[in-house]
Design an enzyme around this catalytic site. Structure first.
Site, PDB file in Angstrom:
ATOM      1  N   ASP A 225      36.811  42.657  39.809  1.00  0.00           N
ATOM      2  CA  ASP A 225      37.490  41.931  40.881  1.00  0.00           C
ATOM      3  C   ASP A 225      37.481  42.793  42.143  1.00  0.00           C
ATOM      4  OD1 ASP A 225      39.579  39.590  41.504  1.00  0.00           O
ATOM      5  OD2 ASP A 225      40.375  41.453  42.342  1.00  0.00           O
ATOM      6  N   ASN A 233      39.497  38.807  54.095  1.00  0.00           N
ATOM      7  CA  ASN A 233      39.412  37.477  54.697  1.00  0.00           C
ATOM      8  C   ASN A 233      40.371  37.326  55.877  1.00  0.00           C
ATOM      9  OD1 ASN A 233      37.368  36.259  53.160  1.00  0.00           O
ATOM     10  ND2 ASN A 233      38.779  35.718  51.512  1.00  0.00           N
ATOM     11  N   ASP A 242      32.497  36.057  52.860  1.00  0.00           N
ATOM     12  CA  ASP A 242      31.342  35.566  52.094  1.00  0.00           C
ATOM     13  C   ASP A 242      30.221  36.604  52.083  1.00  0.00           C
ATOM     14  OD1 ASP A 242      32.647  33.218  51.598  1.00  0.00           O
ATOM     15  OD2 ASP A 242      31.575  32.052  53.112  1.00  0.00           O
ATOM     16  N   GLU A 268      36.612  35.891  43.727  1.00  0.00           N
ATOM     17  CA  GLU A 268      36.010  37.213  43.929  1.00  0.00           C
ATOM     18  C   GLU A 268      35.881  37.978  42.622  1.00  0.00           C
ATOM     19  OE1 GLU A 268      40.460  37.653  44.885  1.00  0.00           O
ATOM     20  OE2 GLU A 268      38.888  36.171  45.129  1.00  0.00           O
TER      21      GLU A 268
END
Length: 347
Positions: A225, A233, A242, A268
């Site tokens: 992760d 973000n 992304d 993720e």
């Protein structure tokens, strides 16, 4: 549901063999019905026992091949058997009729079956050989003036049609195969990162575990992760987020082995499936991933870290896939809450 599914319950619509098996069964059932009916008519109505013999030979071959595939026989062998049976019967009819009664026309049904069952390469040369032989035989009949129904014009027409069939069906099979390959790739690939998706990971893990049970080998998984991905973000925007995931997958591909499978587990989170890998080897791989990700500048000099949980399937009689994934998830949770940027295995 197709009736043949009871003989092959492991083949569903998503299986690459599905269309081939459907076609094999369809052709065999048509052959059984056709040869059975026509053979009987040739004996009872047309007084043609020599033709009826080949009709019943075709019926016998079709029934034998059907029995073979029902018993779990190799579909590649069955496909070749179907094409050889059809070619044998068609050529026998051509010779018995000596080119009369449009017998040569029936040979043109062979190419589509050959391409659909054998594929582009084998379908091409099988069709070319059979049609080439028929062209040569037709030429011999013309030279020997066996029948007035044949002429050089008829021969050229047959060659033109035969050549067009081979090229057209080859082009069609190329287009169909390319479209199918693209569809298959899309069906198993995560659209953003271009690694495998969750569905394919599930299927791959089941297949790897089955193989491990037969070979009595361990299987390890690494569930990783991205640390503080929400902060990435929030600070840089989702487009940069992304790009971070895409670059991360590039690093992972360069780090894992060729025998390993990488896919997006969700969000993720990513899963690496490692066949024939024990817990120690999984931990070593996880540590290499930690170091490579930490050292790589992802986007605009952004550096990220990942946390990894590992688990190993040992075929001890009690392990299951669900337990394997649960253990990896629990170890990932411990890695996240133990400071992140680390790999943890069995406690």
């Amino acid at each position: 549901m197709k009736f043949w599914r009871k003989y092959h319950p492991d083949i569903d619509a998503a299986d690459p063999r599905y269309k081939q098996v459907s076609l094999i069964y369809s052709i065999l059932l048509i052959m059984i019905a056709y040869f059975g009916i026509i053979g009987t008519l040739n004996i009872t109505l047309f007084d043609a026992p020599e033709i009826a013999f080949f009709d019943y030979l075709g019926l016998t071959l079709a029934v034998s091949i059907l029995w073979f595939v029902n018993k779990g026989g190799n579909f590649k062998v069955a496909s070749w058997a179907v094409i050889i049976a059809i070619a044998t019967i068609l050529l026998a009819f051509v010779h018995l009729a000596e080119g009369r009664n449009y017998s040569l026309m029936w040979v043109t049904i062979l190419p589509p079956f050959a391409f659909f069952l054998l594929g582009r390469r084998d379908g091409s040369w099988v069709s070319a050989i059979i049609l080439g032989y028929c062209s040569w035989y037709m030429y011999q009949l013309i030279n020997q003036q066996v029948t007035a129904n044949l002429s050089l014009g008829a021969l050229f027409n047959f060659i033109e049609v035969a050549t067009a069939q081979v090229f057209l069906f080859r082009f069609y099979e190329n287009s169909r195969q390319e479209a199918y390959d693209q569809l298959q790739k899309t069906a198993i690939t995560d659209p953003l990162t271009k690694v495998f998706n969750r569905l394919h990971l599930d299927n791959t893990l089941s297949a790897v575990i089955s193989q491990a049970n037969r070979a009595n080998q361990p299987v390890s998984v690494l569930l990783l992760d991205v640390d503080h991905f929400k902060d990435v973000n929030d600070k840089y925007g989702h487009l940069i987020g992304d790009k971070v995931l895409i670059k991360l997958c590039d690093v992972l591909r360069d780090t894992i082995r060729e025998t390993d499978s990488l896919g997006r587990w969700g969000g993720e989170e990513f899963l690496v499936i490692c066949p024939n890998t024990n817990q120690q080897q999984a931990m070593q791989l996880g540590q290499r991933i930690i170091e490579n990700v930490r050292a790589e500048a992802i986007e605009n000099n952004i550096h990220i870290t990942v946390s990894i949980g590992t688990a190993t399937y040992t075929n001890n009689g009690t392990d299951t896939i669900d337990q394997l994934l649960l253990s990896a998830d629990e170890n990932l949770y411990r890695a996240k809450h133990g400071g992140r940027d680390q790999v943890l295995g069995m406690p």
